[in-house]
Design an enzyme around this catalytic site. Structure first.
Site, mmCIF file in Angstrom:
data_model
loop_
_atom_site.group_PDB
_atom_site.id
_atom_site.type_symbol
_atom_site.label_atom_id
_atom_site.label_comp_id
_atom_site.label_asym_id
_atom_site.label_seq_id
_atom_site.Cartn_x
_atom_site.Cartn_y
_atom_site.Cartn_z
ATOM 1 N N GLY A 1 0.968 -23.119 5.765
ATOM 2 C CA GLY A 1 0.519 -21.832 6.294
ATOM 3 C C GLY A 1 -0.923 -21.556 5.919
ATOM 4 O O GLY A 1 -1.751 -21.188 6.767
ATOM 5 N N ARG A 2 -1.260 -21.766 4.643
ATOM 6 C CA ARG A 2 -2.636 -21.518 4.185
ATOM 7 C C ARG A 2 -3.618 -22.467 4.869
ATOM 8 O O ARG A 2 -4.725 -22.086 5.228
ATOM 9 C CB ARG A 2 -2.714 -21.689 2.656
ATOM 10 C CG ARG A 2 -2.319 -20.441 1.900
ATOM 11 C CD ARG A 2 -2.056 -20.744 0.443
ATOM 12 N NE ARG A 2 -0.759 -21.384 0.269
ATOM 13 C CZ ARG A 2 -0.369 -21.986 -0.843
ATOM 14 N NH1 ARG A 2 -1.180 -22.036 -1.872
ATOM 15 N NH2 ARG A 2 0.842 -22.522 -0.916
ATOM 16 N N ASP B 1 4.103 -28.132 0.289
ATOM 17 C CA ASP B 1 3.711 -26.716 0.366
ATOM 18 C C ASP B 1 2.261 -26.580 0.837
ATOM 19 O O ASP B 1 1.435 -27.462 0.604
ATOM 20 C CB ASP B 1 3.887 -26.070 -1.019
ATOM 21 C CG ASP B 1 3.978 -24.554 -0.934
ATOM 22 O OD1 ASP B 1 4.077 -24.009 0.185
ATOM 23 O OD2 ASP B 1 3.940 -23.909 -1.998
ATOM 24 N N ASN C 1 13.726 -19.614 2.783
ATOM 25 C CA ASN C 1 12.797 -19.589 3.924
ATOM 26 C C ASN C 1 13.359 -18.854 5.148
ATOM 27 O O ASN C 1 12.607 -18.484 6.055
ATOM 28 C CB ASN C 1 12.365 -21.004 4.327
ATOM 29 C CG ASN C 1 11.423 -21.674 3.341
ATOM 30 O OD1 ASN C 1 11.459 -22.892 3.148
ATOM 31 N ND2 ASN C 1 10.557 -20.902 2.682
HETATM 32 C C1 IPE Z 1 9.136 -24.192 -1.096
HETATM 33 O O1 IPE Z 1 7.974 -23.640 -0.563
HETATM 34 C C2 IPE Z 1 10.050 -24.618 0.005
HETATM 35 C C3 IPE Z 1 9.569 -25.713 0.840
HETATM 36 C C4 IPE Z 1 8.500 -26.431 0.646
HETATM 37 C C5 IPE Z 1 10.410 -26.040 1.953
HETATM 38 P P1 IPE Z 1 7.790 -22.065 -0.409
HETATM 39 O O2 IPE Z 1 6.417 -21.861 0.097
HETATM 40 O O3 IPE Z 1 8.903 -21.518 0.396
HETATM 41 O O4 IPE Z 1 7.947 -21.565 -1.906
HETATM 42 P P2 IPE Z 1 7.464 -20.227 -2.607
HETATM 43 O O5 IPE Z 1 7.991 -19.098 -1.786
HETATM 44 O O6 IPE Z 1 5.975 -20.236 -2.602
HETATM 45 O O7 IPE Z 1 8.039 -20.285 -3.986
HETATM 46 C C1 IPE Z 2 5.449 -25.289 3.310
HETATM 47 O O1 IPE Z 2 4.311 -24.596 3.679
HETATM 48 C C2 IPE Z 2 6.423 -25.488 4.441
HETATM 49 C C3 IPE Z 2 7.647 -24.652 4.360
HETATM 50 C C4 IPE Z 2 7.971 -23.890 3.374
HETATM 51 C C5 IPE Z 2 8.536 -24.739 5.483
HETATM 52 P P1 IPE Z 2 4.268 -23.014 3.648
HETATM 53 O O2 IPE Z 2 4.687 -22.505 4.980
HETATM 54 O O3 IPE Z 2 5.020 -22.476 2.490
HETATM 55 O O4 IPE Z 2 2.710 -22.750 3.455
HETATM 56 P P2 IPE Z 2 2.042 -21.673 2.509
HETATM 57 O O5 IPE Z 2 2.580 -21.870 1.130
HETATM 58 O O6 IPE Z 2 2.392 -20.327 3.055
HETATM 59 O O7 IPE Z 2 0.580 -21.971 2.614
HETATM 60 MG MG MG Z 3 4.535 -22.054 0.579
#
Ligand code: IPE
Ligand code: IPE
Ligand code: MG
Length: 246
Positions: A24-25, A21, A69
């Site tokens: 994105g951030r 996780d 997702n």
């Molecule tokens: C969990 O991460 C799913 C994956 C890492 C693929 P998310 O970023 O989707 O989870 P939430 O929405 O913060 O719970």
């Molecule tokens: C995890 O990173 C990857 C997936 C869920 C595909 P995120 O995309 O959830 O990144 P954040 O949590 O928004 O930073």
């Molecule tokens: Mg995330």
């Protein structure tokens, strides 16, 4: 001193699962689009896989895409699917030469056809490899998996091919997409979030959790070693008391 030398290689977890996780951030902090972070996340996958091999870990499961997702903006979902196809086709030779066996869990049939094809091809090509199992959780939802198992078992009862008394936890495990995979001893979640997000709910009954603030694209070899050291400092009691364990 190198962290690796502090790890007892006789007591490393057999199966480590990771909720990757924070992509994105990580990207947004640097003023980039979220997909930029997902791309960099692939390098962390490579490093973690190598480090897992050094620790003689047998199964490394990576939560790459949850069923929830799909609710993200279309551009991001399309970008992730594209990245998946490119990564698998780009890594397949490396997986072969390093003896990695690729597996997947989740509702694979719900992925775009190009992903299904690439994935099936890579799973098939690596099926006789005898090294670490790399398990990708794709379109994965633990509640979907359990619901699906319940439906299949209910059908067997209806057909009278099993009796309700024969439904044991082993039998339920057999109907999950993880039927050939042992339960994880260690679950890691990056990016400072302290939740399970519908991952492996059945399988983590006795799993140790390790949470780290590190964002997935920054997660490197030493971070896996830290998590395993943390795991080795825990006492796994399985409902018993300390004195019974010695
Ligand atoms: C969990 O991460 C799913 C994956 C890492 C693929 P998310 O970023 O989707 O989870 P939430 O929405 O913060 O719970
Ligand atoms: C995890 O990173 C990857 C997936 C869920 C595909 P995120 O995309 O959830 O990144 P954040 O949590 O928004 O930073
Ligand atoms: Mg995330």
């Amino acid at each position: 001193m190198e962290l690796l030398s502090k790890i007892d290689l006789q007591r490393t977890p057999r199966h480590v699962a990771i909720i990757m996780d924070g992509n994105g951030r990580w990207a947004q902090k640097q003023g980039h689009m979220r997909l930029y972070g997902h791309n960099f996340g692939v390098e962390s996958v490579r490093e973690t896989l190598k480090a897992a091999k050094e620790l003689k870990i047998d199964f490394l499961t990576l939560y790459a895409f949850s069923t929830e997702n799909w609710n993200r903006p279309k551009e991001e979902v399309d970008g992730l699917m594209d990245l998946l196809v490119r990564s698998i086709s780009g890594e397949i030779e490396e997986l072969m030469s390093s003896n990695v066996r690729l597996m997947s869990i989740g509702n694979i049939e719900g992925l775009p056809q190009s992903c299904i094809d690439e994935l099936h091809d890579a799973i098939d090509r690596t099926k006789d490899n005898t090294g670490i199992h790399l398990v990708l959780a794709l379109n994965y939802s633990a509640r979907w998996e359990i619901t699906n198992a319940v439906q299949q078992i209910a059908q067997k009862v209806k057909d009278q091919s099993i009796n309700p008394e024969e439904i044991t936890d082993d039998l339920i495990g057999h109907y999950l997409t993880t039927s050939e995979i042992p339960d994880p001893e260690l679950l890691i979640r990056t990016s400072g979030e302290h939740r399970v997000s519908n991952f492996l709910l059945w399988q983590i009954a006795y799993t140790e959790f390790h949470f780290t603030e590190v964002l997935w694209p920054d997660f490197k070899r030493e971070d896996l070693f830290k998590a395993v050291l943390d795991y080795q400092s825990r006492e796994r009691r399985f409902g018993m008391v300390s004195e019974q364990l010695t």
